[in-house]
Write an enzyme that holds these catalytic residues in place. Sequence first.
Site, PDB file in Angstrom:
ATOM      1  N   VAL B  13       0.784  -1.049  -0.109  1.00 46.59           N
ATOM      2  CA  VAL B  13      -0.039   0.149  -0.056  1.00 46.59           C
ATOM      3  C   VAL B  13       0.849   1.185  -0.032  1.00 46.59           C
ATOM      4  O   VAL B  13       0.525   2.259  -0.236  1.00 46.59           O
ATOM      5  CB  VAL B  13      -0.912   0.145   1.373  1.00 46.59           C
ATOM      6  CG1 VAL B  13      -0.042   0.198   2.595  1.00 46.59           C
ATOM      7  CG2 VAL B  13      -2.144   0.930   1.088  1.00 46.59           C
ATOM      8  N   SER B  14       2.192   1.013   0.234  1.00 40.37           N
ATOM      9  CA  SER B  14       3.113   2.476   0.418  1.00 40.37           C
ATOM     10  C   SER B  14       3.881   2.504  -0.648  1.00 40.37           C
ATOM     11  O   SER B  14       4.866   1.541  -1.188  1.00 40.37           O
ATOM     12  CB  SER B  14       4.078   1.724   1.631  1.00 40.37           C
ATOM     13  OG  SER B  14       5.385   2.750   1.570  1.00 40.37           O
ATOM     14  N   PRO B  15       3.618   3.778  -1.391  1.00 43.91           N
ATOM     15  CA  PRO B  15       4.375   3.940  -2.688  1.00 43.91           C
ATOM     16  C   PRO B  15       5.949   4.194  -2.305  1.00 43.91           C
ATOM     17  O   PRO B  15       6.700   3.832  -3.192  1.00 43.91           O
ATOM     18  CB  PRO B  15       3.739   5.236  -3.212  1.00 43.91           C
ATOM     19  CG  PRO B  15       2.931   5.796  -1.965  1.00 43.91           C
ATOM     20  CD  PRO B  15       2.617   4.604  -0.841  1.00 43.91           C
TER      21      PRO B  15
END
Lengths: 211, 224
Positions: B13-15
């Site tokens: 979920v973390s770019p």
Amino acid sequence: MGRTLVELFYDVVSPYSWLGFEVLCRYQHIWNIDLRFRPAFLGGIMQATGNKPPAMLPKRAEYMLKDIERMGKYYQVPVTISADDFQRIFGKSSLGAMRFITAIDMTQPKYLEPLSREFWMRFWSQHEDISQLESIVAVAGQAGLSSEFTQKLLDMISSPEVKNRLKETTEEAIKYGAFGMPAVVAHFNGKPHLFFGSDRLELLANVIELG
Amino acid sequence: MGRTLVELFYDVVSPYSWLGFEVLCRYQHIWNIDLRFRPAFLGGIMQATGNKPPAMLPKRAEYMLKDIERMGKYYQVPVTISADDFQRIFGKSSLGAMRFITAIDMTQPKYLEPLSREFWMRFWSQHEDISQLESIVAVAGQAGLSSEFTQKLLDMISSPEVKNRLKETTEEAIKYGAFGMPAVVAHFNGKPHLFFGSDRLELLANVIGEKWLGPVPSVPSSKM
């Protein structure tokens, strides 16, 4: 090709601002940039954006103790930090110091770089106060200001002109999208571009090369 | 001299985790490191530490739109972002995806790198869902998993073993001091050392005695 204007919005209460400041001071002689120092008030930016100092999150504060030491070594900036420093950041305001720095910017801007550096040295290397009058006088002396000039500046710092100038600079940083410091604003392709933090300077270099 | 163990705790979920992931994938063949992927649950880290996603601060979210685009270009990672993405991050949970990735880690870890990458590609390049069963099946196919193996993994993801493994990995990240992601933990001088963010890899290199060649080490970096 003209020099790229790069503005550094900073407050001496911010250790990461010191890192960004020293790196940009070095690169102003290497990159084709026009580096302009913009002393601003971090407290004002925090209030306007609803942001909080990262150190207010306990696990983040613990991490900062290591991060600042390692970054200071790597960036060769003599910043050190201990758990006591968080109390100092939250307790004392940098408003007086930033007004004094603003007054220098309005009168003798050639002192802006050494004076800012001496404030950081006192607060973030020697871990001493920068909010009391005596402290500001000591810092000014370290920066090479005469006692008479220092007194003249101290008389100015409560004036509407200096207060407004600091306020306007702070509002300009906010207008550029700043929510913390250091806030670097580079002007190219006809627009201002915000780079936040002392760790976006490699990216800035890359973008300016192409821009 | 032995290889330095470098652990990457990440959540798809973390770019910014994607940026750190790709750079470390490149450097694992260049630096004398043993890179270990540790899929963990960012939601769990946030809850344990009281931290919040940076995008919840409006001015920070605005800045992230620019920061991620520029960093993506410079790091040569095809991440793109628009204002809609914040709703997607806050709305959908990555728990199912991270459990699936955990199941791969427990059974066929050689797929861990391509599978994680395909989850990021789907969520952060194509801007499609990764929470639904059909989405996970599609991602697994992209990563080269057979349908039978994918089904086997799907059967596993609600098992206590997989749930606990993800929970334990997340707790390990927290124990190392992580409060967000990516969290890189390098082991040297007999201790673990936390480096938070995709922008501490140059510092990591310096501390472990390696050379930073920019985010794309096969290409000359900027004049620095």
